[in-house]
Design an enzyme around this catalytic site. Sequence first.
Site, PDB file in Angstrom:
ATOM      1  N   HIS A 268      62.650-108.216  82.602  1.00 31.52           N
ATOM      2  CA  HIS A 268      63.168-107.077  81.844  1.00 31.52           C
ATOM      3  C   HIS A 268      64.616-106.853  82.279  1.00 31.52           C
ATOM      4  CE1 HIS A 268      63.755-103.201  80.029  1.00 31.52           C
ATOM      5  NE2 HIS A 268      62.528-103.202  79.520  1.00 31.52           N
TER       6      HIS A 268
ATOM      7  N   TYR B 171      68.525-101.458  82.847  1.00 27.98           N
ATOM      8  CA  TYR B 171      68.592-100.286  81.956  1.00 27.98           C
ATOM      9  C   TYR B 171      70.026 -99.903  81.607  1.00 27.98           C
ATOM     10  CZ  TYR B 171      63.628 -99.525  82.761  1.00 27.98           C
ATOM     11  OH  TYR B 171      62.269 -99.667  82.811  1.00 27.98           O
TER      12      TYR B 171
ATOM     13  N   ARG C  26      69.046-100.342  87.820  1.00 28.80           N
ATOM     14  CA  ARG C  26      69.982 -99.223  87.653  1.00 28.80           C
ATOM     15  C   ARG C  26      71.307 -99.485  88.339  1.00 28.80           C
ATOM     16  NH1 ARG C  26      66.748 -95.748  85.071  1.00 28.80           N
ATOM     17  NH2 ARG C  26      64.546 -95.871  85.615  1.00 28.80           N
TER      18      ARG C  26
ATOM     19  N   HIS D  36      66.615-103.831  75.710  1.00 29.40           N
ATOM     20  CA  HIS D  36      66.704-102.797  74.679  1.00 29.40           C
ATOM     21  C   HIS D  36      68.004-103.024  73.909  1.00 29.40           C
ATOM     22  CE1 HIS D  36      64.087 -99.914  77.344  1.00 29.40           C
ATOM     23  NE2 HIS D  36      63.570-101.117  77.213  1.00 29.40           N
TER      24      HIS D  36
ATOM     25  N   ASP E 260      60.372 -91.241  75.969  1.00 29.14           N
ATOM     26  CA  ASP E 260      60.054 -92.552  76.555  1.00 29.14           C
ATOM     27  C   ASP E 260      59.477 -92.324  77.942  1.00 29.14           C
ATOM     28  OD1 ASP E 260      59.909 -95.057  77.600  1.00 29.14           O
ATOM     29  OD2 ASP E 260      62.018 -95.557  77.348  1.00 29.14           O
TER      30      ASP E 260
ATOM     31  N   GLU F 154      53.370-101.370  81.554  1.00 35.43           N
ATOM     32  CA  GLU F 154      54.485-100.762  82.304  1.00 35.43           C
ATOM     33  C   GLU F 154      54.087 -99.339  82.663  1.00 35.43           C
ATOM     34  OE1 GLU F 154      57.204-101.346  78.999  1.00 35.43           O
ATOM     35  OE2 GLU F 154      58.433-102.614  80.280  1.00 35.43           O
TER      36      GLU F 154
ATOM     37  N   ASP G 257      56.731-102.369  72.120  1.00 39.95           N
ATOM     38  CA  ASP G 257      56.242-101.402  73.100  1.00 39.95           C
ATOM     39  C   ASP G 257      55.447-100.310  72.376  1.00 39.95           C
ATOM     40  OD1 ASP G 257      56.251 -98.942  74.772  1.00 39.95           O
ATOM     41  OD2 ASP G 257      57.396-100.188  76.164  1.00 39.95           O
TER      42      ASP G 257
ATOM     43  N   HIS H 157      54.230-104.621  75.138  1.00 40.99           N
ATOM     44  CA  HIS H 157      54.128-103.678  76.256  1.00 40.99           C
ATOM     45  C   HIS H 157      53.042-102.677  75.915  1.00 40.99           C
ATOM     46  CE1 HIS H 157      58.521-104.426  77.747  1.00 40.99           C
ATOM     47  NE2 HIS H 157      57.677-105.345  78.172  1.00 40.99           N
TER      48      HIS H 157
ATOM     49  N   GLU I  30      63.561-105.183  72.323  1.00 47.48           N
ATOM     50  CA  GLU I  30      62.412-104.263  72.374  1.00 47.48           C
ATOM     51  C   GLU I  30      62.643-103.046  71.485  1.00 47.48           C
ATOM     52  OE1 GLU I  30      61.369-103.131  76.360  1.00 47.48           O
ATOM     53  OE2 GLU I  30      59.865-101.689  75.703  1.00 47.48           O
TER      54      GLU I  30
END
Length: 266
Positions: free
Chosen positions: A68, A71, A38, A107, A213, A244, A169, A200, A139
Site C-alpha cells: 500500500h 498516505y 506518513r 489512492h 474513512d 485493513e 475497498d 479490501h 483504490e
Amino acid sequence: MKYGFHLSIAGKLGMAGALEEAQSLGLSALQIFAKSPRSWKTRSLRPGEVEGFRSRKENLGNLPGVIHASYLVNLAAEGELWEKSVFSLADDLAKAQTLGLEYVVVHPGSGSPKRARAGALRARELAGLGRNGPWLLLENTAGGGEKLGARLSTLAELVEDSPLGVCFDTCHAFAAGYTLGEALEELERSVGLERVPVIHLNDSVGQRGSQLDHHANLLEGQMGEELKNLLLDPRLQDKVFILETPRGPREDNHNLRVLRSWLEAK
Ligand SMILES: [Zn+2]
Ligand SMILES: [Zn+2]
C-alpha cells in the site's frame, strides 16, 4: 480465494517479519507498507532482506502480496507535491518488483483526474516496469473534498485504456453511499471485474454515505452481512481479500473467526 491482513514490517525481521506473521496466522495473502506511510522518507532494501523475503514467500506457496502506497501521495496534485508523489509511488513499485510482490495500491488523490492518471503512469515508467512487473491499482475512496475515486465511474475513467487496475475497498464504497451490490454491478459494468484483483474487506464505523474513512472489525461496524454476501459472491472467488481492520490479538482472533465462518458457509 486468498485472504490476509495488512501486516507490520516494523519488527526485527523487517519485510520478512510480515511473512512470518502471515504464516503464524494461517493467512494466504498479505499487504504491507514498504516504508512509513506518513513520511516521505524511503528506506532501501538490504540484499539479505530481499533474498530472505523472496525465499520465505516461495516457501509459503508464493502467497500474493500487496504494497500500500504512502498516505502522503497525491497523484492529482500540482507541482512539487505531484513530483514527490510520483517518486514515492515509483519507489514502492520498484520495491514490489524486487520483492516479487504482485500488487501496489494507491489512492488517486485530490485534484485533477488527468494529473492522477498521468502520475500513476509516470510512476510505472520511472520504476522501469516491464510486462511482468507488479500491477498498479487505484483504490476507491470514501470521498469528501476534492478526493477522487468515490464514484466508481471516475475510477473507471482513470484506468481506461491503460495498464492500471482497481482495488475495491468495501468501507470506502459504503461511506461513499453505495450498497455493495450496487458497487459490484457498477464495477463490473464500468471497470470489468478482471481488472479488480484485490478487495479490501473492511466494515465501516460510519453510516452509509457518511464519507467517513474509518474501518471497523467485521460485524462490529454498520455493514453487517453485506460483507459476507460480497465475500461469497461467485464472481469474486479468484480475488485477493485484504482486511485493513484494527489489529491486536483480540481483533485478529475475532476477524479471522468471522471470516472463516463465512467461508465455511459457502
Ligand atoms: Zn487504502
Ligand atoms: Zn483500503
